[in-house]
Design an enzyme around this catalytic site. Sequence first.
Site, PDB file in Angstrom:
ATOM      1  N   LYS A   1       0.828  -1.212   0.000  1.00 53.19           N
ATOM      2  CA  LYS A   1       0.000   0.000   0.000  1.00 53.19           C
ATOM      3  C   LYS A   1       0.863   1.263   0.000  1.00 53.19           C
ATOM      4  CE  LYS A   1      -2.131  -0.881   3.911  1.00 53.19           C
ATOM      5  NZ  LYS A   1      -1.486  -2.124   4.337  1.00 53.19           N
TER       6      LYS A   1
ATOM      7  N   ARG B   1      11.757  -6.374   4.715  1.00 53.84           N
ATOM      8  CA  ARG B   1      11.461  -4.937   4.720  1.00 53.84           C
ATOM      9  C   ARG B   1      12.305  -4.215   5.768  1.00 53.84           C
ATOM     10  NH1 ARG B   1       5.264  -2.943   4.668  1.00 53.84           N
ATOM     11  NH2 ARG B   1       5.179  -3.632   6.831  1.00 53.84           N
TER      12      ARG B   1
ATOM     13  N   ARG C   1      -0.719  -9.070  13.479  1.00 54.22           N
ATOM     14  CA  ARG C   1      -1.302  -8.020  12.626  1.00 54.22           C
ATOM     15  C   ARG C   1      -2.181  -8.628  11.530  1.00 54.22           C
ATOM     16  NH1 ARG C   1       3.765  -5.032  10.596  1.00 54.22           N
ATOM     17  NH2 ARG C   1       2.341  -3.541   9.619  1.00 54.22           N
TER      18      ARG C   1
HETATM   19  P1  AMP Z   1       0.958   0.433   9.101  1.00 58.24           P
HETATM   20  O1  AMP Z   1       2.253   1.130   8.920  1.00 58.24           O
HETATM   21  O2  AMP Z   1      -0.147   0.980   8.271  1.00 58.24           O
HETATM   22  O3  AMP Z   1       1.091  -1.072   8.958  1.00 58.24           O
HETATM   23  O4  AMP Z   1       0.501   0.704  10.615  1.00 58.24           O
HETATM   24  C1  AMP Z   1       1.319   0.330  11.704  1.00 58.24           C
HETATM   25  C2  AMP Z   1       0.478   0.204  12.948  1.00 58.24           C
HETATM   26  O5  AMP Z   1      -0.110   1.476  13.275  1.00 58.24           O
HETATM   27  C3  AMP Z   1      -0.686  -0.763  12.879  1.00 58.24           C
HETATM   28  O6  AMP Z   1      -0.320  -2.110  13.100  1.00 58.24           O
HETATM   29  C4  AMP Z   1      -1.593  -0.215  13.988  1.00 58.24           C
HETATM   30  O7  AMP Z   1      -1.088  -0.551  15.262  1.00 58.24           O
HETATM   31  C5  AMP Z   1      -1.425   1.278  13.814  1.00 58.24           C
HETATM   32  N1  AMP Z   1      -2.401   1.830  12.851  1.00 58.24           N
HETATM   33  C6  AMP Z   1      -2.146   2.378  11.637  1.00 58.24           C
HETATM   34  N2  AMP Z   1      -3.268   2.783  11.036  1.00 58.24           N
HETATM   35  C7  AMP Z   1      -4.267   2.478  11.891  1.00 58.24           C
HETATM   36  C8  AMP Z   1      -5.685   2.619  11.831  1.00 58.24           C
HETATM   37  N3  AMP Z   1      -6.295   3.152  10.764  1.00 58.24           N
HETATM   38  N4  AMP Z   1      -6.417   2.190  12.893  1.00 58.24           N
HETATM   39  C9  AMP Z   1      -5.831   1.677  13.992  1.00 58.24           C
HETATM   40  N5  AMP Z   1      -4.505   1.484  14.102  1.00 58.24           N
HETATM   41  C10 AMP Z   1      -3.717   1.877  13.065  1.00 58.24           C
END
Ligand code: AMP
Length: 255
Positions: free
Chosen positions: A38, A153, A200
């Site tokens: 993404k 990564r 996750r």
């Molecule tokens: P990402 O980099 O998008 O994988 O996000 C890393 C972490 O941030 C996730 O595993 C969640 O703990 C938190 N996070 C990011 N976006 C959200 C969201 N929209 N809602 C809740 N937690 C989020």
Amino acid sequence: MKSATNPSESTSCELAREMAQKSRVGVVLLLGSPGAGKGTQAKELSRLWNIPQISTGDLLRIHVANDTALGRTVKTIIDHGELVPDSLITEMVEARLLEPDTARGYILDGFPRTTDQATWLIGRLAVERNPLPIRAVRIHLDRTQLLRRVSGRRHCPVCQRSFNIYEIYEHRPKYNGFCDRDGAALIQRPDDAEEVLCRRLKVYEAQTTPVIDFFQARGQFAEVMGDGPIEWITESILDAVNGLSLAGQEIPREY
Ligand code: AMP
């Protein structure tokens, strides 16, 4: 993009580019499990459409790095692979959406992750005088590929860029272990460790898969495959987004 061959052509190209850059793009949501790509695609689309990429994960990591009150609250949640409570996320997103660069549209990367977040976003758009159109695209990658991609990564703690140390992927760092942009030592995000990643993925299945049904039911959802060269996937997303557009509302493909 084709290059101009004479000055008048160049002027008309510039004009077309200028007009395209002024047109509304709308809200594009990139959905997909951790590691689906993404972030990479959001950056490509952001450059192409000249609208901001808003990554809730990046925004939260900046809060953690800056040791803000929000950062201190969410650090353990993120490190354990859980979702940050909706109220904190929507408050943070609201503050970002109030910035003027979002007027023509924006790409949301990693948001919404729950149906409550999706409902909040739809409600927020609905009260605008001239609501931006919204389209959701899921990038799909199978579990084996996700695990392999995420294990290679690496992340720059300074500029938040992602790299991959495996040769099969693009975006390998030029100098092993260091960011191409600022030379900072790359790290593996604590939440990319295998155990946390599995958590996750479970959270994604339970809480984010319903978001797909939410947008599918509204006729605002399409899916693309997330394997292959980056530019092929970008092309698929452009096709998917335009497939969801009403006639005459297609987003220009080239600038
Ligand atoms: P990402 O980099 O998008 O994988 O996000 C890393 C972490 O941030 C996730 O595993 C969640 O703990 C938190 N996070 C990011 N976006 C959200 C969201 N929209 N809602 C809740 N937690 C989020």
